[in-house]
Design a protein around this motif. Structure first.
Motif, PDB file in Angstrom:
ATOM      1  N   THR A 130       6.749  14.849   5.027  1.00  0.00           N
ATOM      2  CA  THR A 130       7.284  16.040   4.374  1.00  0.00           C
ATOM      3  C   THR A 130       8.629  15.713   3.741  1.00  0.00           C
ATOM      4  OG1 THR A 130       6.209  17.434   6.043  1.00  0.00           O
ATOM      5  CG2 THR A 130       7.905  18.462   4.674  1.00  0.00           C
ATOM      6  N   PHE A 131       8.763  16.039   2.448  1.00  0.00           N
ATOM      7  CA  PHE A 131       9.978  15.725   1.695  1.00  0.00           C
ATOM      8  C   PHE A 131      10.759  17.004   1.420  1.00  0.00           C
ATOM      9  CE2 PHE A 131      12.278  15.262  -2.327  1.00  0.00           C
ATOM     10  CZ  PHE A 131      13.017  14.120  -2.079  1.00  0.00           C
ATOM     11  N   ASN A 132      12.070  16.996   1.723  1.00  0.00           N
ATOM     12  CA  ASN A 132      12.933  18.146   1.469  1.00  0.00           C
ATOM     13  C   ASN A 132      14.291  17.681   0.976  1.00  0.00           C
ATOM     14  OD1 ASN A 132      11.398  20.566   2.319  1.00  0.00           O
ATOM     15  ND2 ASN A 132      11.369  19.533   4.309  1.00  0.00           N
ATOM     16  N   ILE A 133      14.895  18.463   0.073  1.00  0.00           N
ATOM     17  CA  ILE A 133      16.281  18.246  -0.337  1.00  0.00           C
ATOM     18  C   ILE A 133      17.160  19.157   0.510  1.00  0.00           C
ATOM     19  CG2 ILE A 133      17.949  18.516  -2.204  1.00  0.00           C
ATOM     20  CD1 ILE A 133      15.829  17.640  -4.146  1.00  0.00           C
ATOM     21  N   LEU A 134      18.082  18.568   1.260  1.00  0.00           N
ATOM     22  CA  LEU A 134      18.908  19.331   2.192  1.00  0.00           C
ATOM     23  C   LEU A 134      20.128  19.933   1.523  1.00  0.00           C
ATOM     24  CD1 LEU A 134      18.794  16.817   5.187  1.00  0.00           C
ATOM     25  CD2 LEU A 134      17.218  18.682   4.666  1.00  0.00           C
ATOM     26  N   LYS A 150       0.846  -1.193   0.000  1.00  0.00           N
ATOM     27  CA  LYS A 150       0.000   0.000   0.000  1.00  0.00           C
ATOM     28  C   LYS A 150       0.883   1.246   0.000  1.00  0.00           C
ATOM     29  CE  LYS A 150      -3.665  -2.327   2.628  1.00  0.00           C
ATOM     30  NZ  LYS A 150      -4.478  -2.296   3.876  1.00  0.00           N
ATOM     31  N   GLN A 151       0.433   2.252  -0.742  1.00  0.00           N
ATOM     32  CA  GLN A 151       1.189   3.502  -0.795  1.00  0.00           C
ATOM     33  C   GLN A 151       0.895   4.345   0.435  1.00  0.00           C
ATOM     34  OE1 GLN A 151       1.332   5.710  -4.544  1.00  0.00           O
ATOM     35  NE2 GLN A 151       1.040   7.616  -3.406  1.00  0.00           N
ATOM     36  N   VAL A 152       1.943   4.782   1.115  1.00  0.00           N
ATOM     37  CA  VAL A 152       1.808   5.643   2.290  1.00  0.00           C
ATOM     38  C   VAL A 152       1.946   7.103   1.894  1.00  0.00           C
ATOM     39  CG1 VAL A 152       2.810   6.230   4.534  1.00  0.00           C
ATOM     40  CG2 VAL A 152       2.689   3.837   3.809  1.00  0.00           C
ATOM     41  N   SER A 153       2.919   7.388   1.028  1.00  0.00           N
ATOM     42  CA  SER A 153       3.153   8.766   0.596  1.00  0.00           C
ATOM     43  C   SER A 153       3.922   8.739  -0.714  1.00  0.00           C
ATOM     44  CB  SER A 153       3.937   9.542   1.667  1.00  0.00           C
ATOM     45  OG  SER A 153       4.137  10.887   1.282  1.00  0.00           O
ATOM     46  N   SER A 154       3.928   9.875  -1.386  1.00  0.00           N
ATOM     47  CA  SER A 154       4.718  10.033  -2.603  1.00  0.00           C
ATOM     48  C   SER A 154       5.220  11.468  -2.661  1.00  0.00           C
ATOM     49  CB  SER A 154       3.897   9.701  -3.855  1.00  0.00           C
ATOM     50  OG  SER A 154       2.842  10.633  -4.006  1.00  0.00           O
ATOM     51  N   ALA A 155       6.247  11.695  -3.444  1.00  0.00           N
ATOM     52  CA  ALA A 155       6.820  13.030  -3.568  1.00  0.00           C
ATOM     53  C   ALA A 155       7.410  13.179  -4.954  1.00  0.00           C
ATOM     54  CB  ALA A 155       7.889  13.265  -2.500  1.00  0.00           C
ATOM     55  N   GLU A 156       7.426  14.414  -5.426  1.00  0.00           N
ATOM     56  CA  GLU A 156       8.061  14.729  -6.696  1.00  0.00           C
ATOM     57  C   GLU A 156       9.283  15.590  -6.423  1.00  0.00           C
ATOM     58  OE1 GLU A 156       7.076  16.570 -11.114  1.00  0.00           O
ATOM     59  OE2 GLU A 156       5.485  15.797  -9.812  1.00  0.00           O
ATOM     60  N   ILE A 157      10.381  15.223  -7.035  1.00  0.00           N
ATOM     61  CA  ILE A 157      11.639  15.926  -6.804  1.00  0.00           C
ATOM     62  C   ILE A 157      11.613  17.183  -7.658  1.00  0.00           C
ATOM     63  CG2 ILE A 157      14.148  15.701  -6.837  1.00  0.00           C
ATOM     64  CD1 ILE A 157      13.566  12.596  -6.992  1.00  0.00           C
ATOM     65  N   CYS A 158      11.511  18.330  -7.010  1.00  0.00           N
ATOM     66  CA  CYS A 158      11.280  19.570  -7.752  1.00  0.00           C
ATOM     67  C   CYS A 158      12.423  20.564  -7.624  1.00  0.00           C
ATOM     68  CB  CYS A 158       9.982  20.241  -7.286  1.00  0.00           C
ATOM     69  SG  CYS A 158       9.923  20.560  -5.512  1.00  0.00           S
ATOM     70  N   ASN A 159      13.498  20.197  -6.931  1.00  0.00           N
ATOM     71  CA  ASN A 159      14.632  21.113  -6.788  1.00  0.00           C
ATOM     72  C   ASN A 159      15.671  20.902  -7.872  1.00  0.00           C
ATOM     73  OD1 ASN A 159      13.219  21.469  -4.400  1.00  0.00           O
ATOM     74  ND2 ASN A 159      15.076  21.995  -3.276  1.00  0.00           N
ATOM     75  N   TYR A 212      21.704  14.080  -4.671  1.00  0.00           N
ATOM     76  CA  TYR A 212      20.821  14.935  -3.873  1.00  0.00           C
ATOM     77  C   TYR A 212      20.569  14.275  -2.518  1.00  0.00           C
ATOM     78  CZ  TYR A 212      20.018  17.663  -8.096  1.00  0.00           C
ATOM     79  OH  TYR A 212      20.197  18.450  -9.203  1.00  0.00           O
ATOM     80  N   TRP A 213      20.928  14.999  -1.467  1.00  0.00           N
ATOM     81  CA  TRP A 213      20.766  14.515  -0.088  1.00  0.00           C
ATOM     82  C   TRP A 213      19.390  14.977   0.379  1.00  0.00           C
ATOM     83  CZ3 TRP A 213      25.585  14.100   3.395  1.00  0.00           C
ATOM     84  CH2 TRP A 213      25.267  13.496   4.611  1.00  0.00           C
ATOM     85  N   ALA A 214      18.451  14.036   0.511  1.00  0.00           N
ATOM     86  CA  ALA A 214      17.057  14.374   0.819  1.00  0.00           C
ATOM     87  C   ALA A 214      16.611  13.681   2.093  1.00  0.00           C
ATOM     88  CB  ALA A 214      16.151  13.992  -0.352  1.00  0.00           C
ATOM     89  N   LYS A 215      15.514  14.201   2.646  1.00  0.00           N
ATOM     90  CA  LYS A 215      14.971  13.621   3.879  1.00  0.00           C
ATOM     91  C   LYS A 215      13.453  13.680   3.828  1.00  0.00           C
ATOM     92  CE  LYS A 215      17.228  13.894   7.664  1.00  0.00           C
ATOM     93  NZ  LYS A 215      17.921  14.303   8.914  1.00  0.00           N
ATOM     94  N   TRP A 216      12.852  12.573   4.210  1.00  0.00           N
ATOM     95  CA  TRP A 216      11.396  12.442   4.345  1.00  0.00           C
ATOM     96  C   TRP A 216      11.101  12.319   5.833  1.00  0.00           C
ATOM     97  CZ3 TRP A 216       9.268   8.626   0.120  1.00  0.00           C
ATOM     98  CH2 TRP A 216       8.149   9.191  -0.496  1.00  0.00           C
ATOM     99  N   VAL A 217      10.345  13.267   6.395  1.00  0.00           N
ATOM    100  CA  VAL A 217      10.090  13.307   7.832  1.00  0.00           C
ATOM    101  C   VAL A 217       8.598  13.159   8.086  1.00  0.00           C
ATOM    102  CG1 VAL A 217      10.343  14.650   9.958  1.00  0.00           C
ATOM    103  CG2 VAL A 217      12.100  14.795   8.179  1.00  0.00           C
ATOM    104  N   GLN A 218       8.248  12.322   9.059  1.00  0.00           N
ATOM    105  CA  GLN A 218       6.847  12.109   9.406  1.00  0.00           C
ATOM    106  C   GLN A 218       6.445  13.044  10.533  1.00  0.00           C
ATOM    107  OE1 GLN A 218       5.785   8.435  11.353  1.00  0.00           O
ATOM    108  NE2 GLN A 218       3.786   8.357  10.356  1.00  0.00           N
TER     109      GLN A 218
END
Length: 572
Positions: A217-221, A150-159, A206-212
């Motif tokens: 929330t998805f961010n590229i650090l 089951k899908q919990v979350s998804s994100a698009e890399i936009c940076n 790209y060093w990224a982090k997904w935080v619950q």
């Protein structure tokens, strides 16, 4: 300045009496399972012609093993379906492949899109990248029951740029202060035009982090970039640092942007200046020693030199000239100080009183030249003239890597909070052989060639001492470093989690299996020597199976993904 870390072998893991592999004619059971789902294999477009593109498209392993259940493997079909294949050890047969997840409908894939990539970050979670700009966090449930994901979350890399595609290089789940954090490295290859009309290709990480929080929330650090091949990529626990291995320099991209404004390059502040009154020598360090080298002056002999060392001061004189007379950065053991003249160098070796203390400079107050990392400890004798470790085994052409003799390959530890390289391991011109998962939830182990053997190393990290880092010798594949060098057509290499065997596969024709123990061995001895141990080599020929796209190892079986079949090589 990064701290230089040495690879120290555990002598208890080395078999000094290992005498090579004996070819066995015993049949090895190989089960073929015809595929009803065609594996997806990406194709390069005309603009993707560099070596980095070729490595990314041709050498990527498209069969993903579950670290918590090594006999269960996964691949993605041309329809975007995650297909599970499971080998049942209790009956010694594979189960029928089963679709556990279907990607949502997306635009048709075209040449130039990357392969799908996935990483299992826990017993119940998996992260998948579609080879474009989307990543998915999937809940798998108990994977032994082959439940639908089951899908919990998804994100698009936009940076990143509009045309960028991505692949997952590493991914890790950490729970910090009861909060789930998924750290990941997303890689893609970009082209930069340079002044003379040509272009260079760079690997961007790209060093990224997904935080619950309430939601994910998805961010590229930050991001890193380098022009070389990427041999190893793995987070350390807590994901504050990343360990990379490449044959070219890798830097934080933010650091490059800060240091470059237009065409003007701003120099970083340095502890030592190039022009210094004490610049007539070079120096380097290990955990225990300091090595200093002076060029020997013409018409001078050993008797013309005088070296005097106390616990905190070093004086070097040549006849009436004083070459150095300064206070050292830290104290040394004066009784263990040695000096000699060889190959037109005066070499002085000092022993640190405080082992593992990193000297930021040789002299107090930051005086003296910078530490020399390259060539200070290199052997002045040309490689073809250097003695070999085992004089009974003549050196062969295949022992020397082709085309990379000038490369300086390093394993480096990048720290995100300080945006710096804290530790470095120098490998010379020989790249690592492969990386593999030995324990679920742990960083990947890296295999390097040490003489004729292949040694596997695991990161050694203590959260209470973040400045202390090393690679621990975890195991040994006896003589595997030597035998793999002759396999010019090899595509994948790996070993079992218990290190009982190693395996090499070509893209189409052959599989080479190496077991460390020969089943029928019984106190073999040389005619006039001690007891020896030998291993067993198997050669398996593949007929009409198509290209080998992936490989996954377990203690009892090796699974291969080809264009037409799933193959199960039964080890025991």
């Amino acid at each position: 300045m990064p701290k230089i870390v040495e690879l120290r072998q555990d002598r208890n893991l080395i078999r000094s009496n290992f005498d090579g592999y004996k070819l066995s004619l015993d049949a090895v059971p190989l089960i073929r399972q015809e595929l009803n789902k065609i594996p997806y294999k990406a194709t390069q477009n005309d603009a993707q012609y560099s070596l980095l593109h070729t490595e990314l498209f041709s050498m990527q392993n498209l069969l993903y093993a579950d670290p918590w259940c090594r006999t269960t493997t996964y691949f993605v079909s041309t329809q975007g379906e995650v297909v599970c294949s499971n080998y049942d050890e209790s009956i010694g047969r594979p189960q029928a492949p089963q679709v556990v997840y279907r990607m949502k409908s997306e635009k048709p894939r075209v040449n130039g899109d990357y392969n799908y990539s996935m990483r299992f970050i826990s017993e119940k979670y998996c992260v998948v990248c579609n080879g474009k700009r989307q990543i998915f966090l999937l809940e798998t449930g108990d994977r032994r029951k082959l439940l639908e994901w089951k899908q919990v979350s998804s994100a698009e890399i936009c940076n990143a740029e509009e045309s960028c595609n991505f692949t997952i290089q590493d991914c890790r789940l950490d729970i910090i202060q009861e909060q789930k954090q998924i750290s990941m490295i997303l890689g893609n290859i970009q082209t930069k035009d340079i002044a003379n009309g040509t272009s260079n290709h760079y690997m961007h990480l790209y060093w990224a982090k997904w935080v619950q929080n309430d939601t994910w929330t998805f961010n590229i650090l930050d991001s890193l970039e380098g022009r070389g091949s990427l041999y190893y990529c793995a987070f350390e626990p807590r994901s504050e640092s990343l360990v990379l291995c490449s044959n070219r320099e890798i830097k934080f991209k933010s650091e490059n942007e800060i240091n470059t404004i237009g065409t003007e390059v701003l120099e970083k502040p340095q502890l030592h200046t190039e022009k210094n009154e004490n610049s007539g020598f070079q120096w380097s360090q290990t955990d225990e020693d300091i090595t200093i080298k002076f060029d020997v002056k013409e018409d001078k002999e050993k008797t013309d030199y005088n070296v005097k060392c106390t616990s905190d001061k070093l004086t070097v004189k040549c006849s009436e000239d004083t070459l150095l007379d300064k206070v050292l950065f830290s104290k040394v053991d004066q009784d263990l100080t040695t000096w000699t003249i060889e190959n037109n160098f005066l070499q002085i070796t000092l022993s640190k009183q405080i082992s593992s203390l990193f000297w930021t400079s040789l002299l107090e107050n930051g005086e003296g030249p910078k530490e020399t990392l390259d060539n200070i400890n290199s052997n002045p004798i040309p490689m073809e003239q250097q003695p070999i470790a085992n004089l009974e085994a003549p050196i062969e052409d295949c022992d020397f890597p082709i085309g990379i003799m000038d490369d300086e390959i390093k394993i480096e530890r990048f720290n995100l909070p300080t945006k710096s390289v804290t530790h470095s391991v120098l490998l010379g011109s020989t790249p690592p052989l492969f990386s593999t998962s030995l324990r679920p939830g742990f960083p990947l182990a890296i295999a390097t060639r040490q003489d004729v053997d292949a040694c596997l190393w695991l990161q050694q990290y203590n959260p209470s001492k973040p400045d202390v880092w090393a690679l621990r010798h975890e195991g040994n594949l006896h003589a595997f470093g030597y035998v793999q060098a002759s396999k010019q057509q090899k595509k994948f290499m790996d070993c079992s989690p218990d290190l009982n065997y190693a395996i090499i596969t070509e893209s189409h024709r052959h599989i080479f299996l190496y077991k460390s123990n020969y089943d029928s061995e019984n106190s073999l001895r040389n005619r006039h020597g001690p007891q020896v141990q030998i291993g067993k080599q198997h050669l398996i020929t593949l007929d009409n199976v198509g290209e080998v796209l992936g490989m996954a190892t377990a203690a009892t079986v090796v699974t291969f993904l080809t264009e037409k079949y799933l193959l199960y090589l039964q080890i025991n």
